[in-house]
Scaffold this active site. Structure first.
Site, PDB file in Angstrom:
ATOM      1  N   LYS A  75       0.832  -1.207   0.000  1.00 28.30           N
ATOM      2  CA  LYS A  75       0.000   0.000   0.000  1.00 28.30           C
ATOM      3  C   LYS A  75       0.864   1.253   0.000  1.00 28.30           C
ATOM      4  CE  LYS A  75      -3.962   1.653   2.614  1.00 28.30           C
ATOM      5  NZ  LYS A  75      -4.088   2.765   1.754  1.00 28.30           N
ATOM      6  N   ASN A 193      -8.753   6.851 -12.352  1.00 27.02           N
ATOM      7  CA  ASN A 193      -9.517   6.858 -11.098  1.00 27.02           C
ATOM      8  C   ASN A 193     -10.391   8.097 -10.975  1.00 27.02           C
ATOM      9  OD1 ASN A 193      -8.084   4.525 -10.580  1.00 27.02           O
ATOM     10  ND2 ASN A 193      -7.701   5.033  -8.445  1.00 27.02           N
ATOM     11  N   GLU A 196     -13.242   7.373 -12.960  1.00 26.82           N
ATOM     12  CA  GLU A 196     -14.035   6.386 -12.202  1.00 26.82           C
ATOM     13  C   GLU A 196     -14.917   7.115 -11.171  1.00 26.82           C
ATOM     14  OE1 GLU A 196     -11.649   3.071 -10.509  1.00 26.82           O
ATOM     15  OE2 GLU A 196     -12.472   3.674  -8.576  1.00 26.82           O
TER      16      GLU A 196
END
Ligand code: 6PG
Length: 479
Positions: A75, A193, A196
């Site tokens: 991450k 994104n 999105e």
């Protein structure tokens, strides 16, 4: 044992699924996870696969054929190019163990500026780096994601066989292409994104209008299923149809009605907005989508304000089928605007950074595997393939025709929602962009006068050639 073709660090679900995907294409894969129990469990769960589980990074690196290809799936949390995060920590641990020419791939949602920093840093050490956006969620990782790799062309060439074999396909083409050098891959994933976010918010606004018009979740499930069988066909419309059909096992009620209305976000949408401002590009639909999430998260403040601030009580009557058609048109038109804006930003930034981006190729790899995959990406691909220099997607003949066809219903939906007090920030931001972009004359003449009034900023005149600047001695209002 033979050396592995590929290595992956970070066995969370995305990492595990990517490993299984790579292995299923005939490659042997080594894996490493900081918690060794996770590695052992993963290997034990897949006894018949060509997997090598390593307990130390040294063993992991030694198990790989050279040049080593190591994908990091940890991450990322860097929000500025100077921030150091888990990706940097893994890179630091790997550096002393690697040989010249080995390749590190960061497959997480890293900030593209951090990717550029890492790229330069590793290049100094004779190591190669690919910042690759990977889209498609857990299922995509297993069955075929869209991959957006950035970095040197020569490094892409080494990775190409593996990437092409694990990516989704669309129209027979793999959903991966060399996006460009440096941080281009993570950059394009960031804009993916942002788009999105726009798609999701537009769907939510359509839903909100239908909800206020009294549609049941079952009816909504049917509408979205029908839409998914038509020109709005897309992954997000498809999953939305499924969501409306899902009942809560505990209460038997539609699950969607039990989910709290506060949206989360991890940062890629915000980065997209910051980048748009840096590039002086308008992405008002994506802005509205990010801001809608922020407003949604202020649940307590909204609940308190709902008792104080007045508005109409929504009352939407009339034939349902007609409303469905109008909302369809508003959604589709707004979606075109959102993509027009996102692609405009990619084009502007690509030129600024000299990344050599090809919008036709980018649209083509978004046709499959990724979260924004949609039938109309075929039309976007065609638009850029037939005119790579297209100034704005709205002006591709196919989309101009659609916008002209949809604009009346779009206006009616924005008006209807506004008169009923239903917030439609992304529908209306999109329409505002459309009307501004197509306006030969805007009221900025007055704005220029104001600027000149208080700051002597000067203005150009409609009756004089461009490039000549004028100043007026405006009246003194302070006295
Ligand atoms: C994808 C998704 C994935 C993830 C994002 C968005 O392309 O597979 O974009 O990367 O869903 O992190 O997350 P947030 O909505 O939490 O910002």
């Amino acid at each position: 044992m033979s050396k592995s073709d590929f290595g992956l660090i970070g066995l969370a679900v995305m990492g595990q699924n990517l490993v299984l995907n790579v292995e299923s294409r005939g490659f042997q894969v080594s894996v490493f996870n900081r918690t060794t129990a996770t590695t052992d469990e993963f290997i034990a769960a897949h006894p018949d696969k060509k997997l090598v589980g390593a307990h130390t990074l040294e063993d992991f690196v030694q198990s790989l054929a050279t040049p080593r290809k190591i994908q990091i799936m940890v991450k990322s949390s860097a929000v500025a190019d100077t921030d150091r995060d888990a990706v940097d920590a893994v890179i630091e641990q790997l550096i002393p163990l690697l040989d010249q020419g080995d390749i590190i791939i960061d497959g997480g949602n890293s900030y593209y500026k951090a990717t550029e920093r890492r790229d330069a840093y590793l290049a100094e050490k004779g190591l190669r780096f690919i910042g690759a956006g990977v889209s498609g969620g857990e299922e995509g990782a297993r069955k075929g994601p869209a991959i957006m790799p950035g970095g040197p062309t020569s490094t892409w060439e080494v990775m190409k066989p593996i990437f092409e074999s694990i990516a989704a396909t669309a129209e027979g083409e793999p959903c991966v292409t060399h996006i460009g050098t440096g941080g281009a891959g993570h950059y394009v994933k960031m804009i993916h994104n942002g788009i999105e976010y726009g798609d999701m918010q537009l769907i939510c606004e359509a839903y909100n209008i239908f909800k206020h018009a009294g549609f049941t979740p079952a009816e909504l499930g049917q509408i979205f299923t029908d839409w998914n069988n038509g020109d709005l066909e897309s992954y997000l419309i498809q999953i939305t149809a499924e969501i409306f059909k899902q009942n809560d096992p505990e209460t038997g009620k539609a699950l969607v009605d039990l989910i709290l209305d506060t949206a989360g976000q991890k940062g890629t949408g915000k980065w997209t907005i910051l980048n748009a401002v840096e590039n002086t590009v308008v992405i008002s639909t994506i802005n509205a989508a990010v801001e809608a999430r922020i407003l949604s998260s202020m649940k307590d403040k909204r609940v308190a304000a709902s008792a104080e601030l007045q508005g109409p009580t929504a009352s939407i009557t009339g034939e349902k089928a007609a409303l469905v058609k109008k909302v369809h048109d508003a959604l589709f038109a707004s979606k075109i605007i959102s993509y027009a804006q996102g692609l405009d930003l990619i084009k502007t930034m690509g030129a600024e950074k000299n990344w050599g981006l090809d919008l036709g190729k980018i649209a083509a790899i978004w046709r499959g595997g990724c979260i924004i995959r949609a039938r109309f990406l075929n039309d976007i691909t065609d638009a850029y393939r037939s005119n790579p220099e297209l100034s704005n997607l709205m002006l591709a003949p196919f989309f101009t025709k659609l916008l002209n066809e949809f604009q009346q219903n779009w206006r009616e939906v924005v008006s209807l929602a506004t008169l009923n007090g239903i917030p439609v920030p992304a529908f209306s931001a999109s329409l505002g962009y459309y009307d501004s972009y197509r306006a030969a004359v805007l009221p900025a003449n007055l704005l220029q006068a104001q600027r000149d009034f208080f700051g002597a900023h000067t203005y150009e005149r409609t009756d004089k050639p461009r490039g000549q600047f004028f100043h007026t001695n405006w009246p003194d209002v302070i006295g």
